[in-house]
Write a protein that holds these residues in place. Structure first.
Motif, PDB file in Angstrom:
ATOM      1  N   ILE A   1     -34.293  23.451  -4.531  1.00  0.00           N
ATOM      2  CA  ILE A   1     -33.665  24.423  -3.629  1.00  0.00           C
ATOM      3  C   ILE A   1     -32.675  23.765  -2.682  1.00  0.00           C
ATOM      4  O   ILE A   1     -31.545  24.234  -2.524  1.00  0.00           O
ATOM      5  CB  ILE A   1     -34.744  25.185  -2.831  1.00  0.00           C
ATOM      6  CG1 ILE A   1     -35.635  25.990  -3.780  1.00  0.00           C
ATOM      7  CG2 ILE A   1     -34.106  26.108  -1.793  1.00  0.00           C
ATOM      8  CD1 ILE A   1     -36.849  26.611  -3.118  1.00  0.00           C
ATOM      9  N   ASN A   2     -33.073  22.683  -2.051  1.00  0.00           N
ATOM     10  CA  ASN A   2     -32.242  22.058  -1.016  1.00  0.00           C
ATOM     11  C   ASN A   2     -31.364  20.946  -1.546  1.00  0.00           C
ATOM     12  O   ASN A   2     -30.288  20.682  -1.001  1.00  0.00           O
ATOM     13  CB  ASN A   2     -33.128  21.524   0.112  1.00  0.00           C
ATOM     14  CG  ASN A   2     -34.108  22.568   0.605  1.00  0.00           C
ATOM     15  OD1 ASN A   2     -35.298  22.472   0.335  1.00  0.00           O
ATOM     16  ND2 ASN A   2     -33.620  23.577   1.306  1.00  0.00           N
ATOM     17  N   ASN A   3     -31.848  20.241  -2.587  1.00  0.00           N
ATOM     18  CA  ASN A   3     -31.055  19.214  -3.265  1.00  0.00           C
ATOM     19  C   ASN A   3     -30.469  18.211  -2.279  1.00  0.00           C
ATOM     20  O   ASN A   3     -29.290  17.894  -2.307  1.00  0.00           O
ATOM     21  CB  ASN A   3     -29.939  19.865  -4.102  1.00  0.00           C
ATOM     22  CG  ASN A   3     -29.343  18.907  -5.118  1.00  0.00           C
ATOM     23  OD1 ASN A   3     -29.923  17.864  -5.420  1.00  0.00           O
ATOM     24  ND2 ASN A   3     -28.176  19.254  -5.628  1.00  0.00           N
ATOM     25  N   GLY A   4     -31.322  17.713  -1.360  1.00  0.00           N
ATOM     26  CA  GLY A   4     -30.864  16.742  -0.382  1.00  0.00           C
ATOM     27  C   GLY A   4     -30.930  15.320  -0.904  1.00  0.00           C
ATOM     28  O   GLY A   4     -31.072  15.086  -2.110  1.00  0.00           O
ATOM     29  N   ASN A   5     -30.823  14.358   0.009  1.00  0.00           N
ATOM     30  CA  ASN A   5     -30.736  12.958  -0.419  1.00  0.00           C
ATOM     31  C   ASN A   5     -31.767  12.051   0.253  1.00  0.00           C
ATOM     32  O   ASN A   5     -31.654  10.829   0.200  1.00  0.00           O
ATOM     33  CB  ASN A   5     -29.328  12.409  -0.193  1.00  0.00           C
ATOM     34  CG  ASN A   5     -28.835  12.595   1.225  1.00  0.00           C
ATOM     35  OD1 ASN A   5     -29.608  12.885   2.131  1.00  0.00           O
ATOM     36  ND2 ASN A   5     -27.525  12.447   1.423  1.00  0.00           N
ATOM     37  N   ALA A   6     -32.779  12.635   0.880  1.00  0.00           N
ATOM     38  CA  ALA A   6     -33.829  11.834   1.513  1.00  0.00           C
ATOM     39  C   ALA A   6     -35.098  12.652   1.621  1.00  0.00           C
ATOM     40  O   ALA A   6     -35.063  13.877   1.763  1.00  0.00           O
ATOM     41  CB  ALA A   6     -33.395  11.363   2.901  1.00  0.00           C
ATOM     42  N   LEU A   7     -36.232  11.964   1.550  1.00  0.00           N
ATOM     43  CA  LEU A   7     -37.536  12.580   1.729  1.00  0.00           C
ATOM     44  C   LEU A   7     -38.339  11.791   2.749  1.00  0.00           C
ATOM     45  O   LEU A   7     -38.368  10.548   2.688  1.00  0.00           O
ATOM     46  CB  LEU A   7     -38.326  12.606   0.416  1.00  0.00           C
ATOM     47  CG  LEU A   7     -38.099  13.763  -0.550  1.00  0.00           C
ATOM     48  CD1 LEU A   7     -38.977  13.567  -1.780  1.00  0.00           C
ATOM     49  CD2 LEU A   7     -38.387  15.109   0.096  1.00  0.00           C
ATOM     50  N   ALA A   8     -39.000  12.484   3.666  1.00  0.00           N
ATOM     51  CA  ALA A   8     -39.892  11.861   4.632  1.00  0.00           C
ATOM     52  C   ALA A   8     -41.322  12.262   4.309  1.00  0.00           C
ATOM     53  O   ALA A   8     -41.644  13.452   4.232  1.00  0.00           O
ATOM     54  CB  ALA A   8     -39.532  12.287   6.052  1.00  0.00           C
ATOM     55  N   LEU A   9     -42.179  11.268   4.114  1.00  0.00           N
ATOM     56  CA  LEU A   9     -43.571  11.489   3.770  1.00  0.00           C
ATOM     57  C   LEU A   9     -44.474  11.149   4.948  1.00  0.00           C
ATOM     58  O   LEU A   9     -44.124  10.317   5.784  1.00  0.00           O
ATOM     59  CB  LEU A   9     -43.989  10.632   2.576  1.00  0.00           C
ATOM     60  CG  LEU A   9     -43.599  11.111   1.168  1.00  0.00           C
ATOM     61  CD1 LEU A   9     -42.088  11.108   0.980  1.00  0.00           C
ATOM     62  CD2 LEU A   9     -44.259  10.233   0.112  1.00  0.00           C
ATOM     63  N   ALA A  10     -45.642  11.792   4.990  1.00  0.00           N
ATOM     64  CA  ALA A  10     -46.674  11.451   5.966  1.00  0.00           C
ATOM     65  C   ALA A  10     -47.575  10.390   5.352  1.00  0.00           C
ATOM     66  O   ALA A  10     -48.281  10.660   4.385  1.00  0.00           O
ATOM     67  CB  ALA A  10     -47.481  12.685   6.334  1.00  0.00           C
ATOM     68  N   PHE A  11     -47.538   9.185   5.915  1.00  0.00           N
ATOM     69  CA  PHE A  11     -48.323   8.095   5.361  1.00  0.00           C
ATOM     70  C   PHE A  11     -49.641   7.876   6.098  1.00  0.00           C
ATOM     71  O   PHE A  11     -50.402   6.976   5.742  1.00  0.00           O
ATOM     72  CB  PHE A  11     -47.503   6.806   5.370  1.00  0.00           C
ATOM     73  CG  PHE A  11     -46.340   6.828   4.421  1.00  0.00           C
ATOM     74  CD1 PHE A  11     -46.530   7.058   3.073  1.00  0.00           C
ATOM     75  CD2 PHE A  11     -45.053   6.609   4.879  1.00  0.00           C
ATOM     76  CE1 PHE A  11     -45.461   7.088   2.182  1.00  0.00           C
ATOM     77  CE2 PHE A  11     -43.978   6.621   4.001  1.00  0.00           C
ATOM     78  CZ  PHE A  11     -44.183   6.859   2.654  1.00  0.00           C
TER      79      PHE A  11
ATOM     80  N   GLY B   1     -46.159   8.036  10.355  1.00  0.00           N
ATOM     81  CA  GLY B   1     -47.525   8.531  10.371  1.00  0.00           C
ATOM     82  C   GLY B   1     -47.632   9.987   9.957  1.00  0.00           C
ATOM     83  O   GLY B   1     -48.436  10.355   9.100  1.00  0.00           O
ATOM     84  N   THR B   2     -46.833  10.840  10.569  1.00  0.00           N
ATOM     85  CA  THR B   2     -46.825  12.271  10.222  1.00  0.00           C
ATOM     86  C   THR B   2     -45.681  12.643   9.290  1.00  0.00           C
ATOM     87  O   THR B   2     -45.703  13.709   8.683  1.00  0.00           O
ATOM     88  CB  THR B   2     -46.690  13.136  11.484  1.00  0.00           C
ATOM     89  OG1 THR B   2     -45.399  12.905  12.075  1.00  0.00           O
ATOM     90  CG2 THR B   2     -47.784  12.829  12.497  1.00  0.00           C
ATOM     91  N   GLY B   3     -44.665  11.811   9.215  1.00  0.00           N
ATOM     92  CA  GLY B   3     -43.451  12.144   8.471  1.00  0.00           C
ATOM     93  C   GLY B   3     -42.438  12.910   9.291  1.00  0.00           C
ATOM     94  O   GLY B   3     -41.255  12.949   8.951  1.00  0.00           O
ATOM     95  N   GLN B   4     -42.885  13.507  10.394  1.00  0.00           N
ATOM     96  CA  GLN B   4     -41.992  14.350  11.196  1.00  0.00           C
ATOM     97  C   GLN B   4     -40.919  13.522  11.906  1.00  0.00           C
ATOM     98  O   GLN B   4     -39.748  13.897  11.920  1.00  0.00           O
ATOM     99  CB  GLN B   4     -42.814  15.126  12.235  1.00  0.00           C
ATOM    100  CG  GLN B   4     -43.848  16.057  11.652  1.00  0.00           C
ATOM    101  CD  GLN B   4     -43.267  17.396  11.204  1.00  0.00           C
ATOM    102  OE1 GLN B   4     -42.058  17.551  11.049  1.00  0.00           O
ATOM    103  NE2 GLN B   4     -44.136  18.365  10.994  1.00  0.00           N
ATOM    104  N   GLY B   5     -41.325  12.409  12.527  1.00  0.00           N
ATOM    105  CA  GLY B   5     -40.352  11.593  13.250  1.00  0.00           C
ATOM    106  C   GLY B   5     -39.279  11.048  12.335  1.00  0.00           C
ATOM    107  O   GLY B   5     -38.082  11.065  12.663  1.00  0.00           O
ATOM    108  N   ALA B   6     -39.687  10.550  11.174  1.00  0.00           N
ATOM    109  CA  ALA B   6     -38.716  10.012  10.226  1.00  0.00           C
ATOM    110  C   ALA B   6     -37.759  11.101   9.755  1.00  0.00           C
ATOM    111  O   ALA B   6     -36.547  10.871   9.620  1.00  0.00           O
ATOM    112  CB  ALA B   6     -39.440   9.377   9.040  1.00  0.00           C
ATOM    113  N   MET B   7     -38.276  12.299   9.488  1.00  0.00           N
ATOM    114  CA  MET B   7     -37.421  13.400   9.055  1.00  0.00           C
ATOM    115  C   MET B   7     -36.403  13.755  10.136  1.00  0.00           C
ATOM    116  O   MET B   7     -35.199  13.900   9.863  1.00  0.00           O
ATOM    117  CB  MET B   7     -38.251  14.628   8.712  1.00  0.00           C
ATOM    118  CG  MET B   7     -37.408  15.829   8.285  1.00  0.00           C
ATOM    119  SD  MET B   7     -38.314  17.396   8.265  1.00  0.00           S
ATOM    120  CE  MET B   7     -38.616  17.634  10.017  1.00  0.00           C
ATOM    121  N   MET B   8     -36.873  13.898  11.369  1.00  0.00           N
ATOM    122  CA  MET B   8     -35.963  14.271  12.457  1.00  0.00           C
ATOM    123  C   MET B   8     -34.924  13.183  12.701  1.00  0.00           C
ATOM    124  O   MET B   8     -33.743  13.478  12.931  1.00  0.00           O
ATOM    125  CB  MET B   8     -36.754  14.562  13.727  1.00  0.00           C
ATOM    126  CG  MET B   8     -37.583  15.825  13.646  1.00  0.00           C
ATOM    127  SD  MET B   8     -38.389  16.265  15.213  1.00  0.00           S
ATOM    128  CE  MET B   8     -39.627  14.981  15.339  1.00  0.00           C
TER     129      MET B   8
END
Length: 211
Positions: free
Chosen positions: A104-114, A72-79
């Protein structure tokens, strides 16, 4: 590149739309997209906690190269994702977030707020996020004069995470195994994982749960 899309229960109804936008952007660029989370409200039930476990297994086994997730916010998935070794997940609300995370960070996952801020033309925002996430060279830095320290710090962050995190199978065994069983219980997740896993130890562990 192999990209996994994984969505949880609160936003499962948006899966078809998000998958369509991801395919619209990623497939013409030569990427393979795997829809491994919930596809609708009646699918194998997942929470954002399960998403982090799934991301860890897929990324550490090299079954996929990148994970697109959210809640919902993207925050939980990111954490949830960032709890795990080998997963570096950014938080993305708009296309510039995806671009800057890419460079800048070149990571391997993105969490979106849906859900949060997801109003009229929300699908366009998702599409433009994917365009910035999956086009151009990664890790080039922004602004360009900051490229060298940014690349150095991204590398240091990965080293620090590796130092403080357990190896992936030890970490997974330390979690409530019912959580892990649910995370790996979906048919599409299993199809993607077993077809592309490159780390036999992780495959054996997942298979032991399913047995």
């Amino acid at each position: 590149m192999k990209i996994a899309l994984m969505m949880e229960n609160s936003q499962a109804a948006k899966n078809a739309m998000v998958l369509n936008e991801l395919n619209t952007v990623a497939t013409p660029l030569g990427n393979d997209v795997f829809n491994v989370g919930m596809s609708d409200d009646n699918d194998h039930h997942l929470t954002y906690i399960h998403l982090g476990i799934m991301a860890s297994i897929l990324l550490n086994s090299k079954a996929v190269d990148f994970v697109v997730t959210g809640c919902g916010t993207g925050q939980g998935a990111m954490m949830s994702c960032n709890l795990h070794p080998g997963v570096i997940c950014g938080y993305c609300l708009e296309p510039s977030d995806a671009f800057l995370f890419n460079q800048i960070n070149n990571g391997n996952a993105l969490a979106l707020a849906f859900a949060k801020g997801f109003g009229w033309a929300g699908e366009l925002n998702v599409r433009y996020i994917f365009e910035k996430a999956f086009t151009g060279q990664r890790g080039q830095g922004y602004p360009i004069e900051r490229a060298e320290p940014q690349q150095r710090n991204a590398g240091i962050l990965s080293q620090v995470k590796s130092a403080v995190a357990k190896d992936v199978v030890t970490a997974l065994r330390s979690i409530d195994q019912d959580l892990v069983k649910t995370a790996v219980g979906g048919a599409r997740f299993q199809e993607c994982f077993f077809a592309h896993c490159q780390v036999p130890e992780i495959a054996e562990y997942v298979q032991s749960l399913l047995n």
